[in-house]
Design an enzyme around this catalytic site. Structure first.
Site, PDB file in Angstrom:
ATOM      1  N   LYS A  82       0.843  -1.200   0.000  1.00  0.00           N
ATOM      2  CA  LYS A  82       0.000   0.000   0.000  1.00  0.00           C
ATOM      3  C   LYS A  82       0.877   1.248   0.000  1.00  0.00           C
ATOM      4  O   LYS A  82       1.895   1.289   0.698  1.00  0.00           O
ATOM      5  CB  LYS A  82      -0.895  -0.040   1.248  1.00  0.00           C
ATOM      6  N   SER A 157      -9.611   1.666   3.003  1.00  0.00           N
ATOM      7  CA  SER A 157      -8.792   2.443   2.103  1.00  0.00           C
ATOM      8  C   SER A 157      -7.739   1.630   1.343  1.00  0.00           C
ATOM      9  O   SER A 157      -7.175   2.131   0.373  1.00  0.00           O
ATOM     10  CB  SER A 157      -8.091   3.548   2.884  1.00  0.00           C
ATOM     11  N   SER A 181      -9.587  -0.678   7.252  1.00  0.00           N
ATOM     12  CA  SER A 181      -9.089  -0.511   5.880  1.00  0.00           C
ATOM     13  C   SER A 181      -8.438  -1.727   5.244  1.00  0.00           C
ATOM     14  O   SER A 181      -8.137  -1.697   4.052  1.00  0.00           O
ATOM     15  CB  SER A 181      -8.112   0.658   5.801  1.00  0.00           C
TER      16      SER A 181
HETATM   17  N1  GLN Z   1     -12.853   3.983   6.436  1.00  0.00           N
HETATM   18  C1  GLN Z   1     -12.120   4.401   7.596  1.00  0.00           C
HETATM   19  C2  GLN Z   1     -11.762   5.866   7.490  1.00  0.00           C
HETATM   20  O1  GLN Z   1     -12.100   6.420   6.506  1.00  0.00           O
HETATM   21  C3  GLN Z   1     -10.956   3.522   7.762  1.00  0.00           C
HETATM   22  C4  GLN Z   1      -9.647   4.039   7.333  1.00  0.00           C
HETATM   23  C5  GLN Z   1      -8.508   3.121   7.641  1.00  0.00           C
HETATM   24  O2  GLN Z   1      -8.648   2.084   8.289  1.00  0.00           O
HETATM   25  N2  GLN Z   1      -7.348   3.557   7.221  1.00  0.00           N
HETATM   26  O3  GLN Z   1     -11.206   6.454   8.347  1.00  0.00           O
END
Ligand code: GLN
Length: 482
Positions: A82, A157, A181
């Site tokens: 990532k 994400s 995420s």
């Molecule tokens: N969807 C969550 C957010 O927008 C999770 C993000 C993550 O785990 N990096 O904060």
């Protein structure tokens, strides 16, 4: 594993014994990127890849094998990383204009450990900007598409990593978790995703989003693959004071142990009316399989679950507003042209460099931390976080070994469906943010399909008990395959 090795362990054995070549693996992965990642319906799972450096690394593995020096547990295994995890040979952009083309002067410990085990980093994957989002649509470099249906999101994400594994471009990948995420995109893409206990994996080289929540996690096509990757990257690191000085359990030794005698808790709060009834049905079937495999199923309650989303969406933006203060046009990445004073440089760079969701989070977080409101918002969220943690504590103390829930309330939604409604987007994280708030390890495993789209089931274990989590997940995977 019963019988012979499979997945990336088998691939690594083949490379380490000279029956397969690392260079060949890398070429196959790069060809798959070229075939699948570009064009109007292409996945757009990768932000960057570099054939030369990947082939050079693979040649080094093949040379070590030929010289009788072995190849490592992940010899020749192509992996994707990532793009909020620092690597030396490729840029690290966090999916943001503000870091476009940025090159880190150092490498993340997790990446270094993968390379030391013989894995080859083939590319950096797309993500919501600074890992803020649940669909990968918040990337400055365009959205990633779901390999099961290009009109749908892969989740986020870490959508690029999930899509890359689901499409078969690479067998395994790294993602990051602040609030779901890894698990949410794993569920949307039909792969396995692990979020380790807070402190299990070094965050050295993971670009900070919300420091009390962030962890690096792993993706694989199977529980075994995701677990092996975690085993390689886990463990104390002098470069990250939040990494725990605890022995790393031999996770891959847990895979065949089965669930006989384990107590699986099923929390009633995780089956609300918003849950797609077809996912609820798949969950019930999964629970029945666990029961048939010898687990004791117990209905449990985690009463503070309903406060998890507001709690997370206070704490995460508050910490983000502070962490992202460093992008000022002076030290990292881009600087907006034309600004003359220091304040103008900050203002112009941040206005130009950050996308709308990141700006929204910085504003929310700055407000929540501002004088007079700090205790009302951040302080209160921290207290509720403790209640959520205590809910889990009570359940584990009562003898529950692992908790089963759905991973997401719906299957992958359509591109564009939720981008204009941040609140609906935040609700996609309803079942996943609790494990982050409570520092617990959790895994998402495919449990079936709804209208051809994958659905995920989640197993949450007590802190540091990745072993039981992996054990139950592997048993579930086997039971569902029968
Ligand atoms: N969807 C969550 C957010 O927008 C999770 C993000 C993550 O785990 N990096 O904060």
């Amino acid at each position: 594993m019963t019988g012979r090795e499979q997945g990336i362990a088998a691939l690594a054995s083949a490379v380490a014994s000279g029956r397969a070549s690392a260079v060949e693996q890398v070429r196959t992965a790069v060809n798959a990127i070229r075939q699948l990642d570009f064009g109007p319906d292409g996945l757009n799972a990768f932000i960057a890849y570099d054939v030369e450096s990947a082939v050079a690394a693979a040649e080094a593995v093949d040379a070590a094998v030929a010289a009788g020096r072995g190849g490592g547990r992940l010899a020749g295994v192509p992996v994707a990383v990532k793009d909020n995890i620092c690597t030396l040979d490729l840029p690290t952009t966090c999916g943001s204009r503000i870091l476009e083309g940025y090159r880190s002067p150092y490498e993340a410990t997790a990446v270094r450990r993968l390379r030391e085990a013989g894995a080859i980093v083939v590319g950096k994957t797309n993500l919501d900007e600074f890992a803020m989002g649940s669909s990968t649509e918040n990337s400055a470099f365009g959205p990633t598409r779901n390999p099961h249906d290009p009109s749908r999101v892969p989740g986020g994400s870490s959508g690029g990593s999930a899509a890359a594994v689901a499409a078969g471009i690479v067998p395994a990948a790294l993602g990051s978790e602040t609030g779901g995420s890894v698990r949410q995109p794993a569920a949307f893409c039909g792969v396995v995703g692990i979020k380790p206990s807070y402190g299990r994996v070094s965050r050295y080289g993971l670009v900070a989003f919300a420091s009390s929540l962030d962890q690096i996690g792993t993706f694989g096509r199977t529980v075994a693959d995701a677990a092996l990757l975690l085993e390689v990257i886990a463990g104390a690191d002098p470069w990250d004071s939040t990494s725990a000085d605890r022995p790393v359990p031999a996770l891959t030794a847990e895979l065949d142990r089965g669930v006989e005698g384990l107590v699986v808790g099923v929390p009633r709060e995780y089956f609300p009316p918003e849950l797609d009834p077809r996912i609820a049905t798949l969950c019930r079937e999964a629970v029945e399989r666990l029961r048939a495999a010898g687990a004791e199923i117990r209905e449990i309650s985690l009463p503070h679950t309903r406060y998890a989303i507001p709690t997370y969406y206070l704490i995460a933006p508050a910490e983000a507003s502070s962490n992202l203060a460093r992008y000022d046009g002076v030290r990292y990445g881009m600087r907006a042209p034309g600004a003359t004073s220091t304040v103008e440089v900050y203002e112009a760079t941040r206005s130009l460099g950050f996308g709308p969701e990141v700006k929204r989070r910085i504003m929310l977080g700055t407000f929540a931390l501002s004088a007079g409101y700090h205790d009302e918002y951040y302080g209160r969220a921290q207290r509720v976080r403790r209640l959520i943690t205590q809910d889990f504590r009570r359940v584990f103390d009562d003898g529950v070994d692992v908790i089963f829930t759905p991973t997401t309330p719906s299957v992958a939604f359509r591109l564009g469906e939720k981008v204009d409604d941040p609140y609906q987007m935040y609700l996609a994280d309803i079942f996943t943010v609790t494990a982050n708030l409570a520092s617990l390890p959790a895994i998402s495993v495919p449990i079936g399909r709804v209208d051809g789209l994958p659905a995920g089931g989640q197993l949450i274990a007590d802190r540091w008990d990745e072993a039981t989590m992996v054990r139950a997940a592997a048993a579930l995977e086997r039971a569902l395959a029968e």
